[in-house]
Design an enzyme around this catalytic site. Structure first.
Site, short mmCIF file in Angstrom:
data_model
loop_
_atom_site.label_atom_id
_atom_site.label_comp_id
_atom_site.label_asym_id
_atom_site.label_seq_id
_atom_site.Cartn_x
_atom_site.Cartn_y
_atom_site.Cartn_z
N ARG A 112 0.89 -1.18 0.00
CA ARG A 112 0.00 0.00 0.00
C ARG A 112 0.92 1.22 0.00
NH1 ARG A 112 -5.17 1.44 3.69
NH2 ARG A 112 -6.03 0.12 2.06
N HIS A 150 -7.57 1.06 -6.21
CA HIS A 150 -7.71 0.15 -5.06
C HIS A 150 -8.42 -1.13 -5.53
CE1 HIS A 150 -7.75 -1.25 -1.08
NE2 HIS A 150 -8.62 -0.44 -0.50
N GLN A 198 -10.20 -3.85 -3.12
CA GLN A 198 -11.49 -3.41 -2.59
C GLN A 198 -12.61 -3.75 -3.56
OE1 GLN A 198 -12.25 -1.84 0.47
NE2 GLN A 198 -14.25 -2.50 -0.25
N ASP A 206 -17.45 7.05 -0.82
CA ASP A 206 -16.21 6.90 -0.06
C ASP A 206 -15.93 8.25 0.59
OD1 ASP A 206 -13.76 6.03 0.95
OD2 ASP A 206 -12.70 6.13 -0.98
N CYS A 236 -16.28 1.45 1.08
CA CYS A 236 -15.10 0.63 1.38
C CYS A 236 -14.69 0.71 2.85
CB CYS A 236 -13.94 1.03 0.48
SG CYS A 236 -13.38 2.74 0.73
N ARG A 269 -13.25 -8.68 1.89
CA ARG A 269 -11.85 -8.38 1.57
C ARG A 269 -11.01 -9.63 1.81
NH1 ARG A 269 -9.96 -3.18 1.76
NH2 ARG A 269 -8.09 -4.18 0.92
#
Ligand code: CP
Ligand code: NVA
Length: 308
Positions: free
Chosen positions: A107, A134, A137, A225, A266, A294
């Site tokens: 990340r 991402h 996700q 988000d 998310c 996830r």
């Protein structure tokens, strides 16, 4: 050897295979304690490096747990602890880690860091979020949608808010999984055009509608988000809140969607900013299933990367 860098650069059939594999693994765990290993241990004797240059709850815990359930081991490394944070090049870090571990999840901030890591590593690399995308996700989100409502192909998915990294991967997924996508938000925070073009080239609708109520009309899935991502300067917070206030997902907005529409986020969520608690905790919301998924989706991604 497969790296999992983005949804638009991974073959449709491979993406579909990972979703099916995730579903099977999740089903096979039915009733098993969370920390218990799977029956099959495809990552036995494998070591996975999990590198974080930004904070994380879900990605950190779900990758670590996923590796352990499959019989492997992890090293969780923060960017500042590594020499990477003190001037060693990404290429050299990739070469060195490849002598120790079987798989790298990172990340990071710049997409270029991820790409350089993948270019110089001799082991697969997984994108655990960059400023730009991402993908893990969105694999979990596709799994979650299909678990609740069946195939996502042909559905209408609406993003309300900032056209950020998670939104980018969702648009790529529209093209790869075959669903229609509508963005609603201020023009200054539109998603990158290249992703909208990619989706259209795959034959699905990718539209921008500034009026959130019109955008959400007939939606099968509404997604949002945070208004301020980890890579955004805190100084931008007030401006962004002013720009995005009209795009909050609340009960009034959800009323324009189909009666059985799902809501996703998310997480982490900022309750009463981008989404109200009434929606987060309401009948449309599947946010905690998303968080759980996830784990299952990434286990499938890791197996695909290692071909095990
Ligand atoms: N959704 C997500 O990636 O959460 P974390 O930042 O907690 O990993
Ligand atoms: N857009 C958010 C996602 C966090 C999981 C961020 O990048 O901070």
């Amino acid at each position: 050897m497969n790296s999992f860098l983005d949804i638009h650069t991974t073959e449709k059939s491979e993406l579909r295979g990972m979703i099916e594999s995730a579903r099977r693994m999740k089903e096979a765990r039915n009733g098993r304690p969370k920390g218990a290993p799977d029956d099959e241990l495809p990552l036995k004797n494998r070591m996975v490096a999990l590198i974080f240059e930004k904070p994380s709850t879900r990605t950190r815990v779900s990758f670590d747990l996923g590796v352990r359930q499959m019989g492997g081991q992890t090293m969780v490394l923060s960017g500042t602890e590594l020499q990477l944070g003190h001037g060693e090049t990404i290429a050299d870090t990739a070469r060195v880690l490849s002598r120790y571990v079987d798989l790298i999840m990172i990340r990071t901030f710049e997409e270029a860091t991820l790409q350089e890591m993948a270019e110089y590593a001799d082991v697969p690399v997984i994108n655990g979020l960059t400023n730009r995308t991402h993908p893990c996700q969105i694999m979990a989100d596709v799994l979650t949608y299909e678990e609740h409502r069946g195939p996502i192909a042909g559905k209408k998915v609406v993003w309300s808010g900032d056209g950020n990294n998670v939104c980018a991967s969702l648009i790529q997924a529209a093209g790869q999984f075959g669903f229609d996508f509508t963005f609603t938000g201020p023009a200054a925070l539109d998603p990158e055009r290249v992703w909208m073009d990619f989706a259209r080239e795959q034959g699905v609708a990718a539209e921008i509608q500034r009026d959130p109520a019109k955008a959400v009309a007939g939606a099968d899935l509404v997604v949002t988000d945070t208004w301020v991502s980890m890579h955004d300067p805190q100084s931008a917070k007030e401006r962004r809140h002013n720009q995005l206030r009209g795009y909050q997902v609340n009960k009034k907005l959800m009323a324009h969607a189909k009666p059985d529409a799902l809501f996703m986020h998310c997480l982490p969520a900022h309750r009463e900013d981008e989404v109200t608690s009434a929606v987060m905790d309401g009948p449309h919301s599947v946010v905690f299933d998303e968080a759980e998924n996830r784990l299952h989706a990434q286990k499938a991604v890791m197996r695909w990367c290692l071909n095990v």
